[in-house]
Every structure is written in structure tokens, then in C-alpha cells.
Design a protein around this motif. Sequence first.
Motif: not given
Length: 188
Positions: A59, A63, A68, A84
Motif C-alpha cells: 500500500l 500510494i 491509490v 489500488i
Amino acid sequence: MTTLQIVDPFVNPELRVFQAGAEDQEQVQELILQTARWLHSRGSTQWGNLLQGKDDHNLGGAIARGEVITFRTSEDHALAGAVILQQQPSAWDRKLWGLDDADSDGGTSVYLHRLVVDRDRTGKGLGRELVQWIEKGIRFTGKDRIRLDCIAGNDKLNQFYQQCGYTYIGETGGYNIFEKMLTEVKEK
């Protein structure tokens, strides 16, 4: 950094779209974990690795790469959902889709992962609205399709993606893979 353009900043009048920043990571991670805990409470093993502290889709890295998207309420900016959207296939995607390392540019596909809706907002069609927005509210340079996978044994989720117009491609390793061609959005 990804090459995407948000062409419609609203899912609906009450829900705005944002590209996530580092400041969003903790809140998005908690929403994903909330979904994983709910799945576990229903007897599903889907996303079980998350409950053991393993983040197969990185994650933080997603990002940082601009992959995201968060969906927040217009009124109080509460996080209602996230997704995502990877423009390069991960090792997981390569395995499921049978891609070799020679396909280093990721081809013409966007890989959808971790589509989540806040549990307090489920059952109201929001998931379908988010999927529709992903197809029309954002553009990806050089990409003409969205690919995704879900656990083969989750009939409800598999039906959901088919009802959203995704084509079932096949099953591999206990996961069903789906694909949908994107239609070009005409400039106004």
C-alpha cells in the motif's frame, strides 16, 4: 509516478475522488483491514494475509506511485472507499495472468486491487458506483483495459464483477480473473 488523469472528481454529488497521499495511508490501511476482518468473520480466507501483517500489494509503495484513489464524502471528508489501480503488473498479477518478465512495460492493462467500501456504507450500491467511476472517471495513458482477480469461492463477488460487465477469463490457483475493455471518453 503513474500517468493517470482524474476526469471526473465526483462519483456522485455526495462523494469526491482524490489521489491518495502519504497522509492517507493509515486511514486507507485501516479501511482495508476492516474489510479483511469482516471477511474473516464470515468464514472467508480472502485477504487473510493482511490480518497476519502481510501487505502483498504494498500500500505504501502504491500510494507513493500515485496508484491509490480514495473516495470521500463531500460533507465531512470521511473515507467511504478506496482502490489500488496499478499500471504495472505485480508479481501476483504476472503469476495469475501468465505474464513473463519480457512484458516489463505492463502492456495496456490497469490492475485493480483492494477495492474497499466502508462497512457502514455497504448494501447501498456504492461498490457498483465506484467500479463505474473507475471505468469512466479516470484515464490512464496507454491503457485500454482493467484486469482484476478475486477468490474463486466467493460467488457473490464473482457475480458482482460479471454484473458490472467484466468478462470472466478463467480460474488459476483458486482465483478467478476478469477483464473489461475501457471505452474512450470523448472530450466535451
